[in-house]
Design an enzyme around this catalytic site. Structure first.
Site, short mmCIF file in Angstrom:
data_model
loop_
_atom_site.label_atom_id
_atom_site.label_comp_id
_atom_site.label_asym_id
_atom_site.label_seq_id
_atom_site.Cartn_x
_atom_site.Cartn_y
_atom_site.Cartn_z
N ASP A 109 103.25 -32.61 4.63
CA ASP A 109 103.86 -31.28 4.58
C ASP A 109 105.34 -31.46 4.24
O ASP A 109 106.21 -30.93 4.91
CB ASP A 109 103.74 -30.55 5.93
CG ASP A 109 102.37 -29.92 6.13
OD1 ASP A 109 101.88 -29.27 5.18
OD2 ASP A 109 101.79 -30.09 7.22
N PHE A 110 105.59 -32.19 3.17
CA PHE A 110 106.94 -32.65 2.87
C PHE A 110 107.67 -31.60 2.03
O PHE A 110 107.71 -31.67 0.80
CB PHE A 110 106.87 -33.99 2.11
CG PHE A 110 108.14 -34.79 2.17
CD1 PHE A 110 108.78 -35.04 3.36
CD2 PHE A 110 108.67 -35.32 1.01
CE1 PHE A 110 109.94 -35.80 3.41
CE2 PHE A 110 109.83 -36.09 1.04
CZ PHE A 110 110.46 -36.32 2.25
#
Length: 281
Positions: free
Chosen positions: A163-164
Site C-alpha cells: 500500500d505504498f
C-alpha cells in the site's frame, strides 16, 4: 501464544486479559470489516492506535486465494515489518504492544497497539495543498529525495509495503511550517506488508507503481521523478536509467494501470526516464 506489552500499556491494562481488552477496547473506530478493527484510544494520558484481528474464517481466506490475493491473517505480519524497518533506520510506528493466540489461521486472534503519531500531515495532503499554494521548491525536492531513500531502505531490508502511497508517509506539521525536510518522515499502514530475505522484482514494481500512481494529481515534473530515481537507485542518472530501465518502465505501467482502474481514463504522467537524461540532478 505470543504477547508483548510495553510498561505503559501494561499499566493501563493491568489485571485484564490483553486479548479480551483488545477485542472490546472502546475508542474512535476508523475501520471495522472482515474480522478486523482499527481504532484510536486513550489510556493513562497517552494516545494509541489499536488493530485487532478476530480471524477472517476459511471462506474469506479461500476467497482471497481464489482472487490471487494474499489474505491478512493477523497483526504479527505488521509487527515484523515495523521491526525490519526500524532495523533499517526507517522512521515508522512505535510499538506499545502486540499479541497472538490460537493455531487455527482462520480463527487466530491477534492485536497490535502503536503510539499515535500526533500533529502530523501526510505527503498526500501536503501535495494537495501545494497544488494551490506551492511550498518552497528546495523543500519539495528534498522530500522527494527522502521518499526515494526510504523506498530503497525498505526494499533493501526485504520489506514490500503493498500500500505504498504518499498518504502513508507522515511528517510533523511543525516541520512543514519550518520547511525542515530533515525531520522524521514516518512510513505507516504496514498491515499488508511482507518481509522476506529479498523483495522480488514483481513486488518492487507494485510498490513503486503505487507510489507513482499516488503522484497523479500533484503535477510533478519529469525532473521531480528523476530525483526519486536517483535516490532510490543510489546511482548517477547516467547509470541508473539504462540499468533500471525495465524496472522503471514496469513501475510506470503499473501506476498507469491503477490510474485507469480508479479514474477510468488515460493518465497523463510525465515520463520518469529516457535514453538521454541530460545533466545529472
Amino acid at each position: 501464544m505470543t504477547l508483548y506489552l510495553r510498561d505503559d500499556l501494561a499499566r493501563a491494562w493491568d489485571g485484564l486479559d490483553p486479548f479480551e481488552q483488545a477485542a472490546r477496547q472502546r475508542g474512535d473506530v476508523f475501520r471495522a470489516r472482515e474480522g478486523r478493527r482499527t481504532l484510536r484510544f486513550e489510556a493513562g494520558g497517552r494516545h494509541y492506535f489499536l488493530k485487532y484481528h478476530a480471524g477472517i474464517g476459511w471462506k474469506e481466506i479461500f476467497k482471497n486465494l481464489s482472487q490471487a490475493k494474499l489474505p491478512i491473517l493477523g497483526a504479527l505480519s505488521e509487527v515484523r515489518a515495523i521491526r525490519a524497518l526500524e532495523n533499517a533506520g526507517v522512521a515508522t510506528l512505535s510499538i506499545a504492544g502486540y499479541g497472538q493466540r490460537g493455531g487455527n489461521p482462520a480463527r487466530r486472534r491477534s492485536f497490535l497497539v502503536t503510539d499515535e503519531l500526533m500533529h502530523t500531515i501526510s505527503l498526500e495532503e501536503l501535495g494537495e495543498r501545494w497544488r494551490t499554494d506551492p511550498g518552497p521548491a528546495p523543500f519539495k525536492w528534498a522530500l522527494i529525495h527522502r521518499v526515494g531513500e526510504i523506498a530503497k531502505a525498505m526494499h533493501d531490508a526485504g520489506v514490500n509495503h503493498r500500500d505504498f502511497y504518499l498518504g502513508h508517509f507522515l511528517i510533523a506539521r511543525s516541520a512543514v511550517e519550518r520547511h525542515d525536510a530533515s525531520a522524521p518522515l514516518h512510513l505507516i499502514d504496514l498491515h499488508r506488508s511482507q518481509v522476506r530475505g529479498r523483495v522480488p522484482r514483481r513486488w518492487r514494481v507494485k510498490d513503486i507503481g503505487g507510489l507513482y500512481f499516488s503522484t497523479a494529481r500533484l503535477g510533478l515534473t519529469r525532473r521531480d521523478l528523476l530525483r526519486f530515481v536517483r535516490a532510490y537507485t543510489d546511482m548517477p542518472l547516467r547509470d541508473a536509467l539504462p540499468d533500471k530501465a525495465r524496472l522503471l518502465a514496469a513501475s510506470r505501467h503499473e501506476g498507469e494501470r491503477i490510474y485507469r482502474r480508479y479514474f477510468e481514463k488515460e493518465p497523463g504522467f510525465p515520463l520518469p526516464f529516457s535514453e538521454h537524461p541530460g545533466k545529472d540532478i
